[in-house]
Scaffold this motif. Sequence first.
Motif, short mmCIF file in Angstrom:
data_model
loop_
_atom_site.label_atom_id
_atom_site.label_comp_id
_atom_site.label_asym_id
_atom_site.label_seq_id
_atom_site.Cartn_x
_atom_site.Cartn_y
_atom_site.Cartn_z
N ARG A 221 27.13 50.51 56.59
CA ARG A 221 25.78 50.13 56.16
C ARG A 221 25.77 48.95 55.19
N LEU A 222 26.90 48.66 54.59
CA LEU A 222 26.98 47.54 53.65
C LEU A 222 27.27 46.20 54.32
N ARG A 223 27.66 46.22 55.60
CA ARG A 223 28.07 44.97 56.25
C ARG A 223 27.03 43.85 56.14
N PRO A 224 25.74 44.11 56.34
CA PRO A 224 24.77 43.01 56.20
C PRO A 224 24.49 42.62 54.74
N PHE A 225 25.10 43.33 53.79
CA PHE A 225 24.77 43.11 52.38
C PHE A 225 26.00 42.70 51.57
N ASN A 226 26.96 42.03 52.23
CA ASN A 226 28.22 41.73 51.54
C ASN A 226 28.08 40.69 50.44
N ALA A 227 26.90 40.08 50.31
CA ALA A 227 26.69 39.11 49.21
C ALA A 227 26.25 39.81 47.93
N LEU A 228 25.94 41.09 48.00
CA LEU A 228 25.47 41.80 46.81
C LEU A 228 26.62 42.03 45.83
N ALA A 229 26.31 41.96 44.55
CA ALA A 229 27.30 42.26 43.52
C ALA A 229 27.57 43.77 43.51
N PRO A 230 28.80 44.18 43.18
CA PRO A 230 29.12 45.61 43.15
C PRO A 230 28.18 46.43 42.26
N GLN A 231 27.71 45.84 41.14
CA GLN A 231 26.82 46.59 40.25
C GLN A 231 25.46 46.82 40.90
N GLU A 232 24.99 45.86 41.69
CA GLU A 232 23.74 46.06 42.43
C GLU A 232 23.87 47.22 43.40
N ILE A 233 25.02 47.29 44.05
CA ILE A 233 25.24 48.36 45.03
C ILE A 233 25.32 49.71 44.31
N GLN A 234 25.97 49.74 43.14
CA GLN A 234 26.01 50.99 42.38
C GLN A 234 24.61 51.45 41.98
N ALA A 235 23.80 50.51 41.54
CA ALA A 235 22.42 50.85 41.18
C ALA A 235 21.66 51.39 42.38
N THR A 236 21.90 50.79 43.54
CA THR A 236 21.21 51.20 44.76
C THR A 236 21.70 52.57 45.24
N LEU A 237 23.00 52.82 45.11
CA LEU A 237 23.54 54.13 45.50
C LEU A 237 22.97 55.24 44.61
N THR A 238 22.81 54.94 43.33
CA THR A 238 22.23 55.94 42.42
C THR A 238 20.78 56.21 42.79
N GLU A 239 20.06 55.13 43.10
CA GLU A 239 18.66 55.29 43.52
C GLU A 239 18.58 56.05 44.85
N PHE A 240 19.53 55.82 45.73
CA PHE A 240 19.57 56.52 47.01
C PHE A 240 19.72 58.03 46.79
N SER A 241 20.68 58.43 45.95
CA SER A 241 20.87 59.86 45.68
C SER A 241 19.61 60.46 45.06
N ALA A 242 19.04 59.76 44.08
CA ALA A 242 17.83 60.27 43.41
C ALA A 242 16.67 60.36 44.39
N SER A 243 16.50 59.34 45.23
CA SER A 243 15.37 59.32 46.17
C SER A 243 15.48 60.42 47.21
N ALA A 244 16.70 60.63 47.74
CA ALA A 244 16.89 61.67 48.75
C ALA A 244 16.58 63.05 48.17
N CYS A 245 17.03 63.28 46.95
CA CYS A 245 16.76 64.58 46.30
C CYS A 245 15.27 64.74 45.99
N ALA A 246 14.66 63.68 45.44
CA ALA A 246 13.24 63.75 45.09
C ALA A 246 12.38 63.99 46.32
N ALA A 247 12.74 63.36 47.44
CA ALA A 247 11.98 63.54 48.67
C ALA A 247 12.06 64.99 49.15
N SER A 248 13.22 65.60 49.01
CA SER A 248 13.37 67.00 49.41
C SER A 248 12.52 67.92 48.53
#
Length: 377
Positions: A263-290
């Motif tokens: 899933r990261l292949r189209p986003f290889n220009a992103l900085a690692p910290q941006e991806i960490q922030a997005t992964l954290t938001e992903f976990s929070a969003s999936a849980c909140a949606a449930s």
Amino acid sequence: MTERYIGLMSGTSLDGVDGVLVEFSESKPRVALHRSAPFATHLRAELLALNTPGGNELHRAALAANALARVYAQVVADLLAGAGIEAADVQAIGAHGQTVRHRPQEFGADAQQGLAAAGYTLQLNNPALLAELTGVDVVADFRSRDLAAGGQGAPLVPAFHREVFGQAGETVAVLNIGGIANLSVLGADASVLGFDCGPGNALMDYWCQRHTSRPFDAGGAWAAGGTVNAPLLQVLLGEPYLAKAPPKSTGRDLFNPDWLTARLRPFNALAPQEIQATLTEFSASACAASVASYAKSSKSLIVCGGGALNTHLMQRLQAGLPQVAVMSSEARGLPPLQVEAAAFAWLARKTLRREAGNLASVTGARGERVLGAIYPA
């Protein structure tokens, strides 16, 4: 009369073993003592590697199970010493083992013979060795009986959540955030629903280890300093598992580095910290949606597991659930790193009493079953 049980848990975060000494009397179970032990670097690496196919797996898995049993035994020894009691003072140990594969209902279906798919679940453990090392009866292999009865085999903690967090006439939501996150919905009508709702810490920990050499993002500080990438977040949230209706369960079989890399292949220009922030938001969003979908009437969300210690993740959960009071399980009397271990002490007691430990409403099994296998000392 007070009964004592020990619960041992090493979860999908692979950070080590939590052990608790739990006392059972007329009131709710009480954690009398908590001890933990980190995994040695080589054991953690091997347990992580065994989550995916590799060479000489059977031999490596057997040795890893032996090593795990020895860590378990050390935690038991620490608990006994800390409490000033002997092995004979403990009724049993509940030892979940280390999940390395979880593929329920995926294999074995045969319509002509009327066979439903059963699949399998695999928790590395050597309960016989643990009983030998500790001198205490051991209860292990909790998931397989539920699986045999047509269930997911997981999650098994919602029944315990009902015991310790349930409130008569009130819907309560409990979110355990380990490597995988699972939600328990304790209904005001005494109903219980539970399922795995997302990746929890697994992807965040992997990304942090890869780019900072730290095993996890302490307090979510690294993620908090980054910016969430909305297009990547939408790609992550597009995972079909998230839209499946319960009963459902998952693990590193799905949410693993290969899943993330694709899933990261189209986003290889992103900085690692941006991806960490997005992964954290992903976990929070999936849980909140449930929570929003299955616990609409709950006014509170009790969070346990290592994720409860991630301040930024907790803040993102609260932002996603503005009408819900998001709190650590410590606010309800049980610190977050003790909850799952206590659940397996509780399940071990259920096994010895020949009482059902699963909830068919959670796992989808054909009915309630006595879980676990007993290894006498």
